[in-house]
Design a protein around this motif. Sequence first.
Motif, short mmCIF file in Angstrom:
data_model
loop_
_atom_site.label_atom_id
_atom_site.label_comp_id
_atom_site.label_asym_id
_atom_site.label_seq_id
_atom_site.Cartn_x
_atom_site.Cartn_y
_atom_site.Cartn_z
N ALA A 187 -34.73 44.59 -28.94
CA ALA A 187 -34.44 43.87 -30.19
C ALA A 187 -33.05 43.26 -30.21
O ALA A 187 -32.71 42.52 -31.14
N GLY A 188 -32.22 43.60 -29.21
CA GLY A 188 -30.87 43.04 -29.15
C GLY A 188 -29.88 43.73 -30.06
O GLY A 188 -28.91 43.12 -30.51
N VAL A 189 -30.12 45.02 -30.34
CA VAL A 189 -29.20 45.80 -31.16
C VAL A 189 -28.92 47.12 -30.45
O VAL A 189 -29.54 47.43 -29.43
N MET A 202 -27.66 38.68 -31.29
CA MET A 202 -27.64 39.75 -32.28
C MET A 202 -28.22 39.24 -33.60
O MET A 202 -27.89 38.15 -34.04
N PRO A 203 -29.05 40.03 -34.23
CA PRO A 203 -29.56 39.62 -35.54
C PRO A 203 -28.43 39.53 -36.55
O PRO A 203 -27.50 40.31 -36.52
N ARG A 204 -28.52 38.57 -37.43
CA ARG A 204 -27.44 38.35 -38.40
C ARG A 204 -27.59 39.18 -39.66
O ARG A 204 -26.63 39.45 -40.34
N SER A 205 -28.79 39.55 -40.03
CA SER A 205 -28.98 40.29 -41.27
C SER A 205 -29.72 41.59 -41.00
O SER A 205 -30.38 41.74 -39.97
N GLY A 206 -29.63 42.50 -41.96
CA GLY A 206 -30.36 43.75 -41.85
C GLY A 206 -31.85 43.54 -41.80
O GLY A 206 -32.57 44.19 -41.04
N ALA A 207 -32.34 42.60 -42.62
CA ALA A 207 -33.78 42.32 -42.64
C ALA A 207 -34.25 41.76 -41.30
O ALA A 207 -35.32 42.11 -40.80
N GLU A 208 -33.43 40.88 -40.72
CA GLU A 208 -33.80 40.31 -39.42
C GLU A 208 -33.78 41.39 -38.34
O GLU A 208 -34.67 41.44 -37.49
N ALA A 209 -32.78 42.27 -38.36
CA ALA A 209 -32.71 43.36 -37.39
C ALA A 209 -33.93 44.26 -37.52
O ALA A 209 -34.54 44.66 -36.52
N ARG A 210 -34.29 44.57 -38.74
CA ARG A 210 -35.45 45.43 -39.00
C ARG A 210 -36.73 44.80 -38.44
O ARG A 210 -37.53 45.44 -37.79
N ARG A 211 -36.92 43.52 -38.72
CA ARG A 211 -38.09 42.80 -38.23
C ARG A 211 -38.12 42.78 -36.71
O ARG A 211 -39.15 43.01 -36.08
N ARG A 212 -36.97 42.52 -36.09
CA ARG A 212 -36.91 42.48 -34.63
C ARG A 212 -37.16 43.85 -34.02
O ARG A 212 -37.81 43.96 -32.98
N LEU A 213 -36.67 44.89 -34.65
CA LEU A 213 -36.94 46.25 -34.17
C LEU A 213 -38.44 46.56 -34.25
O LEU A 213 -39.00 47.15 -33.32
#
Length: 196
Positions: free
Chosen positions: A37-39, A1-12
């Motif tokens: 993206a794992g979310v 799971m991405p740890r930050s919002g920015a990382e989640a956004r980039r992975r998406l």
Amino acid sequence: MPRSGAEARRRLQQAALELYLERGFDRTTTAEIAARAGVNERTFFRHFPDKREVLFDGEADLRAALTGAVSEAPDGLQPLDLLLRAFRKAEHIFEGNRPFAEPRVQVIAATPALRERDLAKAASLIAALAAALRQRGVADRLAGLAAQAGWAAFHQAFQAWINDSSQSLDAHLLQAFADLRALSLTPLADDSGSMP
């Protein structure tokens, strides 16, 4: 799971781009993007209103950079010089995003709905640039024309940069604006083919 919002956004964004290239935009769902993206899908919608916007993220930052550069430019510059300066100041946004930009262009070109969205986003940026020029005292008619012409030169430079990475975007921008100026100096022929 991405740890930050920015990382989640980039992975998406990366997951969406990969899936669009593999399956096509129309055959990709937001649930599939989120899973890759794992979310969860809810996380997708916290970051993007729909699956098109994944490819157009950063428009607000680009608008702010371009209009800010026009506003903060020194006095005495002509409209096209103001725009060239603005595009050159915003170059870092594009250079830092090149690995995403190349396949993004490919996905947009292959998808009518995305081409339409791309045109709408471009029209919005052109309008913002025209407004910034008007605030600098450029006449309304000239501000609109300059913004359209400047955007066309930028678009030409951007596509040349995507096709030829041996030169920087800045080099392509300088060439496109030089070409635009050269075109404006080309004499027009009348209907018979002779010069007026």
